[in-house]
Design a protein around this motif. Structure first.
Motif, PDB file in Angstrom:
ATOM      1  N   UNK A   1       2.790  15.701   3.168  1.00  0.00           N
ATOM      2  CA  UNK A   1       3.828  17.022   4.271  1.00  0.00           C
ATOM      3  C   UNK A   1       3.357  16.184   5.082  1.00  0.00           C
ATOM      4  N   UNK A   2       2.339  15.402   5.411  1.00  0.00           N
ATOM      5  CA  UNK A   2       2.219  14.737   6.638  1.00  0.00           C
ATOM      6  C   UNK A   2       3.241  13.550   7.192  1.00  0.00           C
ATOM      7  N   UNK A   3       2.472  13.226   8.125  1.00  0.00           N
ATOM      8  CA  UNK A   3       3.411  12.194   8.601  1.00  0.00           C
ATOM      9  C   UNK A   3       3.603  10.851   9.424  1.00  0.00           C
ATOM     10  N   UNK A   4       3.333   9.647   9.187  1.00  0.00           N
ATOM     11  CA  UNK A   4       2.866   8.527   9.617  1.00  0.00           C
ATOM     12  C   UNK A   4       2.768   7.984   8.238  1.00  0.00           C
ATOM     13  N   UNK A   5       2.059   6.560   9.308  1.00  0.00           N
ATOM     14  CA  UNK A   5       1.860   5.079   8.349  1.00  0.00           C
ATOM     15  C   UNK A   5       1.249   5.765   7.469  1.00  0.00           C
ATOM     16  N   UNK A   6       2.357   4.720   5.565  1.00  0.00           N
ATOM     17  CA  UNK A   6       1.062   5.640   4.748  1.00  0.00           C
ATOM     18  C   UNK A   6       2.303   4.881   3.127  1.00  0.00           C
ATOM     19  N   UNK A   7       3.551   5.392   3.782  1.00  0.00           N
ATOM     20  CA  UNK A   7       4.190   5.202   2.547  1.00  0.00           C
ATOM     21  C   UNK A   7       4.804   3.968   2.047  1.00  0.00           C
ATOM     22  N   UNK A   8       4.885   3.809   0.656  1.00  0.00           N
ATOM     23  CA  UNK A   8       5.195   2.839   0.373  1.00  0.00           C
ATOM     24  C   UNK A   8       6.591   2.192   1.017  1.00  0.00           C
ATOM     25  N   UNK A   9       6.342   0.831   1.422  1.00  0.00           N
ATOM     26  CA  UNK A   9       7.714   0.262   1.849  1.00  0.00           C
ATOM     27  C   UNK A   9       8.932  -0.020   0.767  1.00  0.00           C
TER      28      UNK A   9
ATOM     29  N   UNK B   1       9.079  10.205  19.831  1.00  0.00           N
ATOM     30  CA  UNK B   1       8.468  11.426  19.597  1.00  0.00           C
ATOM     31  C   UNK B   1       7.213  11.679  19.179  1.00  0.00           C
ATOM     32  N   UNK B   2       6.695  13.084  19.405  1.00  0.00           N
ATOM     33  CA  UNK B   2       5.161  13.394  18.980  1.00  0.00           C
ATOM     34  C   UNK B   2       4.150  12.554  17.972  1.00  0.00           C
ATOM     35  N   UNK B   3       3.448  11.739  18.140  1.00  0.00           N
ATOM     36  CA  UNK B   3       3.310  11.112  16.454  1.00  0.00           C
ATOM     37  C   UNK B   3       1.245  10.668  16.840  1.00  0.00           C
ATOM     38  N   UNK B   4       0.648  10.082  14.705  1.00  0.00           N
ATOM     39  CA  UNK B   4      -0.255  10.034  14.997  1.00  0.00           C
ATOM     40  C   UNK B   4      -0.300   9.455  16.533  1.00  0.00           C
ATOM     41  N   UNK B   5      -1.581   9.418  16.624  1.00  0.00           N
ATOM     42  CA  UNK B   5      -1.704   7.591  17.958  1.00  0.00           C
ATOM     43  C   UNK B   5      -1.915   6.332  16.558  1.00  0.00           C
ATOM     44  N   UNK B   6      -1.917   6.255  15.293  1.00  0.00           N
ATOM     45  CA  UNK B   6      -2.163   4.752  14.621  1.00  0.00           C
ATOM     46  C   UNK B   6      -0.971   4.797  14.588  1.00  0.00           C
TER      47      UNK B   6
ATOM     48  N   UNK C   1       0.924  -1.197  -0.117  1.00  0.00           N
ATOM     49  CA  UNK C   1       0.060   0.019   0.372  1.00  0.00           C
ATOM     50  C   UNK C   1       0.703   0.807   0.106  1.00  0.00           C
ATOM     51  N   UNK C   2       0.354   2.379  -0.125  1.00  0.00           N
ATOM     52  CA  UNK C   2       1.265   3.572  -1.510  1.00  0.00           C
ATOM     53  C   UNK C   2      -0.585   4.510  -0.778  1.00  0.00           C
ATOM     54  N   UNK C   3      -0.220   6.157   0.452  1.00  0.00           N
ATOM     55  CA  UNK C   3      -1.178   6.352   0.008  1.00  0.00           C
ATOM     56  C   UNK C   3      -0.903   7.314   1.790  1.00  0.00           C
ATOM     57  N   UNK C   4      -1.851   8.267   1.666  1.00  0.00           N
ATOM     58  CA  UNK C   4      -2.081   9.568   2.994  1.00  0.00           C
ATOM     59  C   UNK C   4      -2.371   8.604   3.838  1.00  0.00           C
ATOM     60  N   UNK C   5      -1.983   9.365   5.159  1.00  0.00           N
ATOM     61  CA  UNK C   5      -1.743   8.912   6.306  1.00  0.00           C
ATOM     62  C   UNK C   5      -3.434   8.301   7.004  1.00  0.00           C
TER      63      UNK C   5
ATOM     64  N   UNK D   1       2.149  -0.567   5.238  1.00  0.00           N
ATOM     65  CA  UNK D   1       3.041   0.375   4.759  1.00  0.00           C
ATOM     66  C   UNK D   1       4.015   0.649   5.856  1.00  0.00           C
ATOM     67  N   UNK D   2       5.298   1.698   5.200  1.00  0.00           N
ATOM     68  CA  UNK D   2       6.326   2.294   5.913  1.00  0.00           C
ATOM     69  C   UNK D   2       5.720   3.245   6.554  1.00  0.00           C
ATOM     70  N   UNK D   3       6.273   3.981   7.612  1.00  0.00           N
ATOM     71  CA  UNK D   3       6.207   5.362   8.663  1.00  0.00           C
ATOM     72  C   UNK D   3       6.921   6.286   8.122  1.00  0.00           C
ATOM     73  N   UNK D   4       6.252   7.687   8.015  1.00  0.00           N
ATOM     74  CA  UNK D   4       7.556   8.862   7.980  1.00  0.00           C
ATOM     75  C   UNK D   4       7.210   9.643   6.795  1.00  0.00           C
ATOM     76  N   UNK D   5       7.250  10.395   6.803  1.00  0.00           N
ATOM     77  CA  UNK D   5       7.033  12.513   6.313  1.00  0.00           C
ATOM     78  C   UNK D   5       6.811  11.727   4.404  1.00  0.00           C
ATOM     79  N   UNK D   6       5.358  12.543   4.238  1.00  0.00           N
ATOM     80  CA  UNK D   6       4.886  12.006   2.677  1.00  0.00           C
ATOM     81  C   UNK D   6       5.138  13.243   2.214  1.00  0.00           C
ATOM     82  N   UNK D   7       4.781  13.078   1.119  1.00  0.00           N
ATOM     83  CA  UNK D   7       4.768  13.899  -0.346  1.00  0.00           C
ATOM     84  C   UNK D   7       4.055  14.678  -0.077  1.00  0.00           C
TER      85      UNK D   7
END
Length: 410
Positions: free
Chosen positions: A155-163, A387-392, A118-122, A147-153
């Motif tokens: 501008x948001x942060x969290x799980x949703x990046x393509x591995x 660090x401060x992060x989304x609850x998910x 998967x790859x999509x917005x958090x 999905x990987x966790x991190x900064x996205x295109x």
């Protein structure tokens, strides 16, 4: 040599398909590509054809190919079908059994293993609709990578990046039986039979409501979001999860068995009934006190200024009871919502309650009811500050740590 059919979905992560093809070819695999209409906005058929050295397929309506039932042949000739990136839309159509383009038609026609990355917005990944679709696909036998966790295109942060392509190719080879699953594959594959398969984990979440009269009650601001996210993350790692939920209106996470309660005493009874468990994660913000005998009718003002006699008694301590009980889980985790001296209070609670870990957070801001959290993982050995992060994201990390612990506890 294994034959891989790569379906490239639409999304900015489609450019990573080029590296996936290169790594698969380097590993000795043959790759044939299906490029969706969305994917064609990010990579071109010529690029994929040059890298794969194979014809790229883009449409169900190719006269030459479909005269020979090309979509059936494509779906059957591969050893494995890889969907990367698997967008929210593509996952939804896969889960619904749609066949409205070449990609979904061959996915419906294939009799070979299917692996989706998967790859999509958090927020799209965390949306209940996406999680329902993922759960349905797992039940249908599709392997879904976390999905990987991190900064996205965006501008948001969290799980949703393509591995990463290396992780995807490694998972392809594991699914083909060409490589063993690594001991530290934390959350790489989110399917039944994963790291927590065969384990029972008990989770509590939300507030409790302690009646004063038929209208009023004692409560707190807990939304249940963190506990529900943890229950869902544990289920995604293959655990059998029992979620004892206070009065909240959140949807039940996929694959989770839910028991609804209202009061602390009801939660205590439900927890006891759910035992035994391999691990317990007590996230619920249980009311410390209740009214000593709730009024049967609404308590009314009489105009004299006389205040009602509201006597409080202490509620059962669910965490301490588990810590001392004969059915104590192998791993016992409590939560500490504090407004000051967060870590010292958590360390004291750890010793007092007989828990293995305390997850402590500062709730003096908007944590209760909010979408993010900053926690400390407190054990007898150490204090880890996350660090401060989304609850998910907190839930995903904690679920992985629980899997680590249960693998190392006899």
């Amino acid at each position: 040599m294994s034959r891989i059919l790569l379906i490239v979905g639409g999304g900015i992560a489609a450019y990573k398909a080029c590296e996936i093809i290169r790594l698969l070819r380097k590993g000795g695999h043959s790759v044939r590509c299906v490029l969706t209409e969305g994917g064609s906005h990010f990579v071109t058929p010529m690029t994929l054809a040059a890298l794969s050295e194979q014809e790229v397929h883009t449409t169900l309506w190719d006269l030459k190919d479909e005269a020979e039932m090309g979509h059936i042949q494509l779906s059957r000739q591969a050893d494995l079908v890889l969907v990367a990136p698997a967008t929210a839309d593509l996952l939804a159509r896969m889960a619904g059994g749609l066949a409205n383009d070449l990609a979904t038609t061959l996915l419906l026609a294939t009799d070979k293993p299917v692996l989706a990355a998967p790859a999509m917005n958090v927020r799209m990944w965390q949306h209940p609709a996406t999680q329902r679709n993922v759960a349905q696909l797992r039940a249908d036998g599709v392997r879904i990578m976390a999905p990987d966790e991190g900064a996205m295109a965006c501008g948001e942060f969290g799980p949703g990046r393509l591995p990463e392509p290396t992780a995807i190719v490694a998972e392809v080879e594991r699914q083909l039986g060409l490589a063993p699953a690594p001991a530290d594959a934390v959350g790489q594959i989110a399917a039944p039979g994963a790291r927590l398969a065969g384990k029972h984990v008990l989770v509590t979440a939300g507030p409790t409501h302690e009646p004063i009269d038929p209208v009023r009650y004692i409560a707190n601001r807990s939304s249940g979001k963190q506990g529900f996210a943890i229950a869902g993350a544990l289920a995604a790692l293959g655990a059998r999860v029992t979620l004892v939920a206070g009065p909240v209106s959140l949807p039940t996470p996929p694959g989770v068995s839910r028991i609804d309660v209202e009061t602390a005493r009801e939660m205590h009874a439900a927890v006891d009934a759910a035992l035994p468990a391999d691990a317990a994660v007590l996230v619920a913000a249980v009311a410390d006190w209740r009214s000593d005998g709730a009024a049967e009718q609404k308590i009314k003002k009489d105009g004299t200024g006389t205040l009602p006699d509201l006597r409080l008694v202490e509620n059962p301590d669910i965490l301490a009871g588990l810590g001392r009980g004969s059915q104590r889980p192998r791993l016992l985790i409590g939560f500490a919502a504090e407004t000051e001296n967060v870590v010292p209070h958590a360390q004291a609670k750890l010793a007092r309650k007989g828990a293995d870990w305390i997850v402590a957070n500062d709730v003096s801001g908007d944590v209760m009811g909010g979408e993010a959290n900053a926690v400390h993982l407190v054990s007898a050995a150490a204090v880890e500050t996350w660090e401060h992060m989304p609850k998910q994201a907190v839930a995903d990390r904690l679920a992985a740590r629980i899997a680590d612990a249960l693998e190392n506890v006899s």
